[in-house]
Design an enzyme around this catalytic site. Structure first.
Site, PDB file in Angstrom:
ATOM      1  N   HIS A  53       0.850  -1.192   0.000  1.00  0.00           N
ATOM      2  CA  HIS A  53       0.000   0.000   0.000  1.00  0.00           C
ATOM      3  C   HIS A  53       0.880   1.234   0.000  1.00  0.00           C
ATOM      4  CE1 HIS A  53       0.801  -0.423   4.301  1.00  0.00           C
ATOM      5  NE2 HIS A  53       0.260   0.759   4.539  1.00  0.00           N
ATOM      6  N   HIS A  55       1.481   3.934   1.883  1.00  0.00           N
ATOM      7  CA  HIS A  55       2.039   4.721   2.987  1.00  0.00           C
ATOM      8  C   HIS A  55       3.564   4.849   2.881  1.00  0.00           C
ATOM      9  CE1 HIS A  55      -1.682   4.259   5.808  1.00  0.00           C
ATOM     10  NE2 HIS A  55      -1.788   5.271   4.979  1.00  0.00           N
ATOM     11  N   ASP A  57       6.011   4.805   4.949  1.00  0.00           N
ATOM     12  CA  ASP A  57       6.914   3.859   5.609  1.00  0.00           C
ATOM     13  C   ASP A  57       6.925   2.490   4.907  1.00  0.00           C
ATOM     14  OD1 ASP A  57       4.254   3.559   6.647  1.00  0.00           O
ATOM     15  OD2 ASP A  57       5.040   2.385   8.313  1.00  0.00           O
ATOM     16  N   HIS A  58       6.239   2.405   3.773  1.00  0.00           N
ATOM     17  CA  HIS A  58       6.264   1.174   2.956  1.00  0.00           C
ATOM     18  C   HIS A  58       6.847   1.410   1.564  1.00  0.00           C
ATOM     19  CE1 HIS A  58       3.610  -1.186   5.761  1.00  0.00           C
ATOM     20  NE2 HIS A  58       3.474   0.039   6.210  1.00  0.00           N
ATOM     21  N   HIS A 109      -7.368  -0.517   5.874  1.00  0.00           N
ATOM     22  CA  HIS A 109      -6.319   0.384   6.376  1.00  0.00           C
ATOM     23  C   HIS A 109      -6.114   1.513   5.358  1.00  0.00           C
ATOM     24  CE1 HIS A 109      -2.527   1.585   8.221  1.00  0.00           C
ATOM     25  NE2 HIS A 109      -1.907   1.403   7.082  1.00  0.00           N
ATOM     26  N   ASP A 132      -0.076  -3.735   6.446  1.00  0.00           N
ATOM     27  CA  ASP A 132      -0.712  -3.187   7.649  1.00  0.00           C
ATOM     28  C   ASP A 132      -2.181  -3.601   7.737  1.00  0.00           C
ATOM     29  OD1 ASP A 132       1.681  -1.954   8.158  1.00  0.00           O
ATOM     30  OD2 ASP A 132       0.997   0.074   7.718  1.00  0.00           O
ATOM     31  N   HIS A 170       4.819  -4.579  10.953  1.00  0.00           N
ATOM     32  CA  HIS A 170       5.207  -3.856  12.172  1.00  0.00           C
ATOM     33  C   HIS A 170       5.328  -4.802  13.360  1.00  0.00           C
ATOM     34  CE1 HIS A 170       4.766   0.384  10.870  1.00  0.00           C
ATOM     35  NE2 HIS A 170       3.817  -0.076  10.076  1.00  0.00           N
TER      36      HIS A 170
HETATM   37 ZN   LIG Z   1       0.123   1.775   6.474  1.00  0.00          ZN
END
Ligand SMILES: [Zn+2]
Length: 258
Positions: A53, A55, A57-58, A109, A132, A170
């Site tokens: 996805h 985001h 941090d990905h 999410h 996530d 995570h």
């Molecule tokens: Zn995320």
């Protein structure tokens, strides 16, 4: 055979690395530096990247990892992640380091969230990269989707083989299990899981991956149809409706304020 190992990033992210001893693929590289370091240390050539996805941090490591490399980047049909070269949706099949992976759409999410499932032929046990969406003992926050959407996505994952190893993105497990214990204080399997997870973290060992069967018996977000979980909510004055999607919405809203 392929092996899978974690590359810790930021505070609590795991970038998963699949490799066959010479070539590697990474999942959700939010940061390039730790990936580059592991590739160099282990003498691996980066052969592709999987994205779940959008985001940061990905996907934040994509520009640096793609500099000087012409490799496939598999990911959702989200044009905001420009680096994706193979855009995927439900039912698509891809070949990653010779192993077939099936794509599942799991919105909730985020709306673009997808997951990757391999039946275990190349890994010894079925594996799921779910970003996530499903966490060890918990699930992702609903930034874009509805509770109904996320509940349906988790049900899709629940239908995979019980032996599936769940590789989430995570290390949130201890906090998730503390909440799960508040939801189901009488769940003995959950108590044992919490004790094992605490021992792992004290030893500096990741609690991820978990087996899907463990999530089904201890993760409240996977147990919305469970009579035991519903009874526990009722005793605490928190059961409004018994429809599983409504139970999910209740538990998710409680976790958001826990
Ligand atoms: Zn995320």
């Amino acid at each position: 055979m392929l092996s899978i190992s974690p590359i810790p990033a930021f505070n609590d992210n795991y970038i998963w690395l699949l490799d066959n001893g010479s070539e590697a693929v990474v999942v959700d590289p939010g940061d390039a530096a730790p990936v580059q370091q592991v590739l160099a240390e282990r003498g691996l050539t980066l052969a592709g990247i999987l994205i779940t996805h959008h985001h940061f941090d990905h996907v934040g490591g994509l520009p640096a990892l793609l500099a000087g490399r012409d490799i496939p980047v598999w990911g959702p049909r989200n044009p905001t992640v420009e680096q994706i070269t193979r855009r995927l949706g439900a039912g698509d099949e891809i070949t990653v380091l010779g192993a077939p992976f099936r794509v599942l759409e799991v919105p909730g999410h985020t709306l673009d969230h997808i997951a990757y499932f391999h039946d275990g032929e190349a890994t010894g046990q079925p594996v799921l990269f779910c970003g996530d969406t499903l966490f060890a003992g918990g699930c992702g926050r609903l930034f874009e989707g509805t509770p109904e959407m996320m509940h349906a996505s988790l049900q899709r994952l629940a239908s995979l083989p019980a032996a599936t190893l769940v590789y989430c993105a995570h290390e949130y497990t201890l906090a998730n299990l503390a909440f799960a214990r508040a939801v189901e204080p009488d769940n003995q399997a959950l108590l044992e899981r919490q004790q094992a997870a605490e021992a792992s973290r004290e030893a500096g060992v990741p609690t991820v991956p978990s087996e899907l069967r463990t999530e089904l018996s201890t993760n409240p977000f996977m147990r919305c149809e469970s009579a035991g979980l519903q009874e526990s909510l009722r005793r605490q004055g928190r059961l409004e409706e018994t429809a599983p999607a409504a139970v999910f919405a209740t538990v998710r809203a409680w976790k958001d304020n826990f």
